[in-house]
Structures are given as C-alpha cells and as structure tokens.
Design a protein around this motif. Structure first.
Motif, PDB file in Angstrom:
ATOM      1  N   VAL A  72       0.830  -1.200   0.000  1.00  0.00           N
ATOM      2  CA  VAL A  72       0.000   0.000   0.000  1.00  0.00           C
ATOM      3  C   VAL A  72       0.866   1.251   0.000  1.00  0.00           C
ATOM      4  O   VAL A  72       2.022   1.234   0.412  1.00  0.00           O
ATOM      5  CB  VAL A  72      -0.949   0.026   1.211  1.00  0.00           C
ATOM      6  N   THR A  73       0.269   2.347  -0.465  1.00  0.00           N
ATOM      7  CA  THR A  73       0.949   3.645  -0.468  1.00  0.00           C
ATOM      8  C   THR A  73       0.837   4.320   0.885  1.00  0.00           C
ATOM      9  O   THR A  73       1.777   4.948   1.368  1.00  0.00           O
ATOM     10  CB  THR A  73       0.347   4.558  -1.550  1.00  0.00           C
ATOM     11  N   ARG A  74      -0.343   4.174   1.491  1.00  0.00           N
ATOM     12  CA  ARG A  74      -0.606   4.807   2.787  1.00  0.00           C
ATOM     13  C   ARG A  74      -0.944   3.706   3.797  1.00  0.00           C
ATOM     14  O   ARG A  74      -2.089   3.233   3.845  1.00  0.00           O
ATOM     15  CB  ARG A  74      -1.762   5.813   2.669  1.00  0.00           C
ATOM     16  N   PRO A  75       0.028   3.277   4.596  1.00  0.00           N
ATOM     17  CA  PRO A  75      -0.200   2.178   5.556  1.00  0.00           C
ATOM     18  C   PRO A  75      -1.049   2.631   6.746  1.00  0.00           C
ATOM     19  O   PRO A  75      -1.422   3.798   6.866  1.00  0.00           O
ATOM     20  CB  PRO A  75       1.212   1.788   5.980  1.00  0.00           C
ATOM     21  N   LYS A  76      -1.379   1.691   7.605  1.00  0.00           N
ATOM     22  CA  LYS A  76      -2.071   2.014   8.851  1.00  0.00           C
ATOM     23  C   LYS A  76      -1.309   3.143   9.560  1.00  0.00           C
ATOM     24  O   LYS A  76      -0.085   3.129   9.560  1.00  0.00           O
ATOM     25  CB  LYS A  76      -2.123   0.783   9.769  1.00  0.00           C
ATOM     26  N   PRO A  77      -1.996   4.139  10.093  1.00  0.00           N
ATOM     27  CA  PRO A  77      -3.417   4.237  10.447  1.00  0.00           C
ATOM     28  C   PRO A  77      -4.354   4.699   9.333  1.00  0.00           C
ATOM     29  O   PRO A  77      -5.544   4.891   9.582  1.00  0.00           O
ATOM     30  CB  PRO A  77      -3.415   5.258  11.580  1.00  0.00           C
ATOM     31  N   ASP A  78      -3.841   4.907   8.123  1.00  0.00           N
ATOM     32  CA  ASP A  78      -4.718   5.241   7.011  1.00  0.00           C
ATOM     33  C   ASP A  78      -5.627   4.042   6.713  1.00  0.00           C
ATOM     34  O   ASP A  78      -5.217   2.888   6.887  1.00  0.00           O
ATOM     35  CB  ASP A  78      -3.866   5.574   5.781  1.00  0.00           C
ATOM     36  N   PRO A  79      -6.849   4.272   6.228  1.00  0.00           N
ATOM     37  CA  PRO A  79      -7.743   3.152   5.940  1.00  0.00           C
ATOM     38  C   PRO A  79      -7.393   2.368   4.678  1.00  0.00           C
ATOM     39  O   PRO A  79      -8.022   1.334   4.405  1.00  0.00           O
ATOM     40  CB  PRO A  79      -9.111   3.827   5.790  1.00  0.00           C
ATOM     41  N   GLU A  80      -6.402   2.832   3.901  1.00  0.00           N
ATOM     42  CA  GLU A  80      -6.104   2.183   2.628  1.00  0.00           C
ATOM     43  C   GLU A  80      -5.943   0.660   2.729  1.00  0.00           C
ATOM     44  O   GLU A  80      -6.472  -0.076   1.877  1.00  0.00           O
ATOM     45  CB  GLU A  80      -4.862   2.792   1.979  1.00  0.00           C
ATOM     46  N   PRO A  81      -5.209   0.119   3.732  1.00  0.00           N
ATOM     47  CA  PRO A  81      -5.050  -1.336   3.769  1.00  0.00           C
ATOM     48  C   PRO A  81      -6.378  -2.085   3.853  1.00  0.00           C
ATOM     49  O   PRO A  81      -6.593  -3.079   3.138  1.00  0.00           O
ATOM     50  CB  PRO A  81      -4.195  -1.565   5.019  1.00  0.00           C
ATOM     51  N   TYR A  82      -7.293  -1.626   4.697  1.00  0.00           N
ATOM     52  CA  TYR A  82      -8.573  -2.308   4.842  1.00  0.00           C
ATOM     53  C   TYR A  82      -9.480  -2.064   3.646  1.00  0.00           C
ATOM     54  O   TYR A  82     -10.209  -2.980   3.212  1.00  0.00           O
ATOM     55  CB  TYR A  82      -9.239  -1.899   6.157  1.00  0.00           C
ATOM     56  N   LEU A  83      -9.448  -0.869   3.101  1.00  0.00           N
ATOM     57  CA  LEU A  83     -10.238  -0.605   1.900  1.00  0.00           C
ATOM     58  C   LEU A  83      -9.733  -1.443   0.732  1.00  0.00           C
ATOM     59  O   LEU A  83     -10.526  -1.952  -0.072  1.00  0.00           O
ATOM     60  CB  LEU A  83     -10.178   0.887   1.554  1.00  0.00           C
ATOM     61  N   THR A  84      -8.426  -1.623   0.652  1.00  0.00           N
ATOM     62  CA  THR A  84      -7.846  -2.446  -0.407  1.00  0.00           C
ATOM     63  C   THR A  84      -8.285  -3.903  -0.264  1.00  0.00           C
ATOM     64  O   THR A  84      -8.668  -4.556  -1.243  1.00  0.00           O
ATOM     65  CB  THR A  84      -6.314  -2.350  -0.374  1.00  0.00           C
ATOM     66  N   ALA A  85      -8.237  -4.410   0.964  1.00  0.00           N
ATOM     67  CA  ALA A  85      -8.645  -5.795   1.200  1.00  0.00           C
ATOM     68  C   ALA A  85     -10.104  -6.007   0.812  1.00  0.00           C
ATOM     69  O   ALA A  85     -10.448  -6.996   0.147  1.00  0.00           O
ATOM     70  CB  ALA A  85      -8.421  -6.164   2.659  1.00  0.00           C
TER      71      ALA A  85
END
Length: 232
Positions: A145-158
């Motif tokens: 991901v480009t923006r790891p946790k705490p950004d929501p990107e990881p969960y939105l990607t999943a």
C-alpha cells in the motif's frame, strides 16, 4: 472446493473477516521487540520495552525513523531487511498462534466467509504465514500500500480485492494505528487488547483474548452489536 457454510444464512454472517496479523493472530510482537532492541544496541543506542510497545502496529517507515533517532545508521530498506530477517528466523520453528486465533480462523473458513490478512508487516513475512495457514483469500501487506495504517487504505484495499463492502465486514486489531485504520474504513471493529494498551473509540467491540470468541459473536458484531469480553 469452498468450505460448506453452517446453518446460518449468508445474511447472518459478515461479508468478510479482515485480520491483523502481528499481535492479533500470532504472538510475534516479542520477536519484533527483540529484533529492534538488538539492532539499536548494535549501533550503540538504547531501546526500552516502552519504546518497543509504542511501535506495535506502526508501519516500517515509522519504525525505521524511530530507530534512526536512536542511532541506527541504516536506510529504511536496510532496517526492514534486518528486522524481517530476524523475525522470520524466530518464527520459522512454528507459528506462534494467539490463544483461540487458529480456531476462530478455521470456524470462519468452515462457514464459507472470505478472509483477508491485513498487516503492516511486509509481504516477506505475511505471505509465508498466509500460505502455511491456507485459509486467507487475500493478503494486503505493509509494502503493498501507499498509505499504511493508520490510514484506511489497507482495509479498503482488502475489501475491494474481496469484492465486498467494508461496512459489512468485521476487522480485528490489537494496536492503536490498526484500530484507526479499520475504523476509518467503515468496518465493524473488534479491539483485541493483548500487549499494547488500547483505548478504542465508541462503537468498537473489545476483548482481551480470542479464546472463546465465536463465529456467532462476529455475526453479532457485523449486525451492529457490541462485544465486550474484557477480563474483570
């Protein structure tokens, strides 16, 4: 062949279950703490348990920056390689499952509910674990991901990779940054307080162990109910 569902209808179950790895599913945090301590001390610095606990759930970029502040004269890539190598070697003897974690992953799989591994660890660690377990449909690692946790990107990607609405999913996390990521994605969230102290926001379920947590519990969380399994 997909596992057979149990007696519940699909509407009774989460659209997917999204799992953090380190600390939530496996007891790898002590290995990270040892690896960080040894790396800092090898460069003449001091790394305390409080320092290590404060790093739980952090991205590699954040961890590397903190380690450099303590004297580690290496690039982020070099720090990541050193830590990943040390932790992978420590885990190689066997997967250190948290109590109740394996049983819950297997119950979710048996119900036919998709599962994703959503971790700040790099794929070099996440992929072997996911492959050994064989029950995750998707892996989203820290270097994916480009923006790891705490950004929501990881969960939105999943959720996007699984083709589900994150608001119909249940995410399980054990760190402040992980909880922030999961909550911001819109998922229903269970805070699993094991090592690091967490103070989840309103609307987040809580437990101090996965032992005894059931698929029915996750279904209730997905429906909007709150789970509170904190020790008295």
């Amino acid at each position: 062949m997909a596992p057979a569902r149990d007696h519940r209808t699909p509407d009774d179950l989460p659209a997917a279950v999204l799992w953090d790895m380190d600390g939530t599913l496996i007891d790898s945090e002590p290995h990270w703490m040892v690896a960080e301590t040894e790396l800092v001390e090898a460069h003449g610095g001091v790394w305390t348990r409080d320092d290590a606990v404060s790093m739980i759930g952090s991205s590699m970029d954040v961890a590397a920056a903190r380690l450099r502040e303590r004297g580690v004269d290496l690039s982020t890539a070099q720090i990541a390689d050193a830590l990943n190598t040390a932790v992978a070697a420590a885990i190689a003897a066997g997967v250190p499952w948290q109590p109740g974690a394996r049983e819950l992953v297997e119950a979710v799989a048996a119900a036919g509910v998709p599962q994703a591994l959503v971790t700040s660890s790099y794929r070099v660690l996440a992929e072997p674990f996911a492959r050994a377990v064989g029950l995750f449909d998707v892996v989203v690692a820290g270097d994916d991901v480009t923006r790891p946790k705490p950004d929501p990107e990881p969960y939105l990607t999943a959720a996007a990779l699984l083709g589900v609405d994150p608001r119909a999913c249940v995410a399980l996390e054990d760190s402040v940054s992980g909880l922030a990521s999961a909550v911001a994605s819109g998922a229903h969230v269970v805070a699993v307080q094991l090592i690091a102290p967490v103070d989840p926001p309103a609307g987040v379920s809580r437990t101090t162990t996965l032992r005894g947590v059931t698929l029915a519990d996750l279904a209730r969380v997905a429906s909007g109910q709150l789970l509170d399994r904190r020790a008295a």
